[in-house]
Enzyme design. Structure first.
Site, mmCIF file in Angstrom:
data_model
loop_
_atom_site.group_PDB
_atom_site.id
_atom_site.type_symbol
_atom_site.label_atom_id
_atom_site.label_comp_id
_atom_site.label_asym_id
_atom_site.label_seq_id
_atom_site.Cartn_x
_atom_site.Cartn_y
_atom_site.Cartn_z
ATOM 1 N N ASP A 13 0.825 -1.213 0.000
ATOM 2 C CA ASP A 13 0.000 0.000 0.000
ATOM 3 C C ASP A 13 0.857 1.259 0.000
ATOM 4 O OD1 ASP A 13 -1.952 -1.862 0.198
ATOM 5 O OD2 ASP A 13 -2.896 -1.074 2.012
ATOM 6 N N LEU A 78 0.458 3.399 7.595
ATOM 7 C CA LEU A 78 0.233 2.089 6.981
ATOM 8 C C LEU A 78 1.169 1.032 7.565
ATOM 9 C CD1 LEU A 78 0.131 3.232 3.219
ATOM 10 C CD2 LEU A 78 -1.644 3.437 4.953
ATOM 11 N N ALA A 80 2.849 -1.675 9.874
ATOM 12 C CA ALA A 80 2.310 -2.662 10.828
ATOM 13 C C ALA A 80 3.007 -3.996 10.619
ATOM 14 C CB ALA A 80 0.805 -2.843 10.613
ATOM 15 N N SER A 127 -8.589 -2.434 9.577
ATOM 16 C CA SER A 127 -8.705 -3.663 8.783
ATOM 17 C C SER A 127 -10.019 -4.402 9.020
ATOM 18 C CB SER A 127 -7.544 -4.588 9.182
ATOM 19 O OG SER A 127 -7.782 -5.901 8.755
ATOM 20 N N GLU A 129 -10.129 -7.384 9.361
ATOM 21 C CA GLU A 129 -9.824 -8.436 10.343
ATOM 22 C C GLU A 129 -10.421 -8.102 11.706
ATOM 23 O OE1 GLU A 129 -7.903 -11.586 10.248
ATOM 24 O OE2 GLU A 129 -8.732 -11.270 8.275
ATOM 25 N N TYR A 151 -3.268 -10.031 15.615
ATOM 26 C CA TYR A 151 -3.268 -8.927 14.642
ATOM 27 C C TYR A 151 -4.602 -8.180 14.684
ATOM 28 C CZ TYR A 151 -3.680 -6.586 10.129
ATOM 29 O OH TYR A 151 -3.900 -5.646 9.149
ATOM 30 N N VAL A 191 -2.236 -15.101 0.613
ATOM 31 C CA VAL A 191 -2.767 -16.234 -0.159
ATOM 32 C C VAL A 191 -2.970 -15.917 -1.642
ATOM 33 C CG1 VAL A 191 -5.272 -15.946 0.248
ATOM 34 C CG2 VAL A 191 -4.289 -18.241 0.064
ATOM 35 N N THR A 192 -3.440 -14.715 -1.982
ATOM 36 C CA THR A 192 -3.672 -14.424 -3.411
ATOM 37 C C THR A 192 -2.391 -14.539 -4.211
ATOM 38 O OG1 THR A 192 -3.389 -12.090 -2.903
ATOM 39 C CG2 THR A 192 -5.666 -12.883 -3.167
ATOM 40 N N ARG A 281 -4.652 -21.727 10.742
ATOM 41 C CA ARG A 281 -4.482 -20.798 11.865
ATOM 42 C C ARG A 281 -5.251 -21.293 13.090
ATOM 43 N NH1 ARG A 281 -4.960 -15.332 8.049
ATOM 44 N NH2 ARG A 281 -3.115 -15.904 6.841
#
Ligand code: GDR
Length: 326
Positions: A13, A78, A80, A127, A129, A151, A191-192, A281
């Site tokens: 990003d 951004l 992290a 996020s 998440e 996270y 994953v992508t 996970r």
């Protein structure tokens, strides 16, 4: 010339945002940690206009100095520990950088402040998440959080403290709740990119199999290049606010693999994919789908790249990179 300060400049990003802001005529400063940071050296040729500024999210005095030195109009936090899987192994580090790092940035912004009639505008990278074990479908700015990883917990703290500093000290601080956003600059651990890169390598005969974890998950995947525009738009409004940035569509892990492999002409992807517990996970986020209506209505934000377009772009990029290695 407006001035922007970005933490996480070497990440996906950070790179997209630097490019975007440079195109808009900004002077761009990127925070670089450590001495001789190899990630920053690697991006110097592509982004010669980014001015490096030393600093570390674990070190408040360095952040204050960075604010004093650069006198930014806009700050984009951004930086992290961004890999969810790693956060289970390094939970304390994640809490310190991804969580407390936000508090330190807000303090630095508050202490240095910027000109009285032109206070620093702050963007916090929050996020999806944070939604974790989702409480409603789709998720919007009012959906309660239920994080599923260290996270996610750290990001909830970062979001809440951003809102708190806005309310307590009248800071111009926005939190962008961004759903997964990907592209050719994505790290190979996510994953992508792991899948698009493997599809390209298998097609080229450079790799025999792809080993993954859980495939029974769904994500709202967009293109990172589209999402950094939303970050900037948030800081151009009269009032600071929080926004969900998402596509409003969700796709499964299997769809991702199937699409990436079909891009390279392989229809029987199951032959090449194996699952291994080591990539599972301890707690999973099963389903994410965001409602971007507020960003669309208030910011006038729209995404340009759809899911098939995104995977096509990523596979083409990996084919190009991997072919050059042969
Ligand atoms: P995520 O992204 O955790 O959603 O966070 P990631 O791509 O790592 O995982 C997505 C889903 O894929 C499953 N999965 C695997 N993941 C990885 N990385 N590697 C594998 O081999 C694998 N196999 C299956 C995962 O279990 C998960 O369900 C990303 C990050 O960019 C965060 O920083 C950001 O905040 C959110 O997106 C929005």
């Amino acid at each position: 010339m407006p001035r922007a300060f970005i933490t996480g400049i070497t990440g996906q990003d950070g790179q997209h945002l630097a490019e975007f802001l440079h195109g808009k005529g900004y002077e761009v400063f990127g925070m670089v940690k450590g001495q001789n940071n190899p990630k920053f050296t690697a991006m110097r040729d592509e982004f010669p206009y980014v001015e490096p500024v030393p600093g570390d999210l674990a070190d408040l005095p360095s952040l204050v100095k960075a604010m004093e030195l650069t006198q930014p109009d806009e700050v984009y936090n951004l930086g992290a520990i961004s890999f969810v899987a790693l956060s289970f192994n390094q939970a304390e580090l994640t809490a310190n950088i991804t969580g407390l790092g936000v508090l330190r940035m807000l303090e630095a912004v508050r202490m240095v402040g910027g000109a009285q009639n032109n206070p620093i505008r702050y963007y916090q990278a929050s996020s999806s998440e944070m939604f974790g074990k989702v409480r409603e479908i789709p998720q919007n700015e009012r959906t309660p959080f239920h994080p599923r990883s260290p996270y996610g917990c750290a990001k909830v703290f970062g979001h809440d403290i951003t809102v708190n500093y806005r309310e307590s000290y009248d800071l111009y601080a926005c939190s962008g709740i961004l759903f997964n956003h990907e592209g050719p600059r994505r790290g190979l651990e996510f994953v992508t990119r792991k899948v698009t890169n493997a599809a390209a390598r298998i097609k080229l005969g450079l790799q025999e199999e792809l080993v993954l974890g859980n495939l029974d998950f769904k994500r709202d995947w967009g293109y990172a290049g589209d999402y950094v525009k939303a970050m900037w738009l948030m800081l151009q409004q009269d009032e600071p606010d929080d926004y969900v940035v998402a596509t409003g569509e969700t796709h499964s892990g299997e769809e991702l693999v199937s699409l990436a492999f079909s891009e390279v002409g392989i229809d029987d992807w199951q032959r090449y994919v194996r699952q291994d517990q080591k990539f599972f996970r301890p707690a999973e986020v099963d389903l994410l789908i965001g409602d971007p209506s507020k960003a669309q209505t208030k910011l006038g934000w729209t995404r340009e790249v759809d899911f098939p377009g995104l995977i096509k772009m990523m596979v083409a990029n990996d084919l190009r990179i991997e072919s050059a290695k042969r």
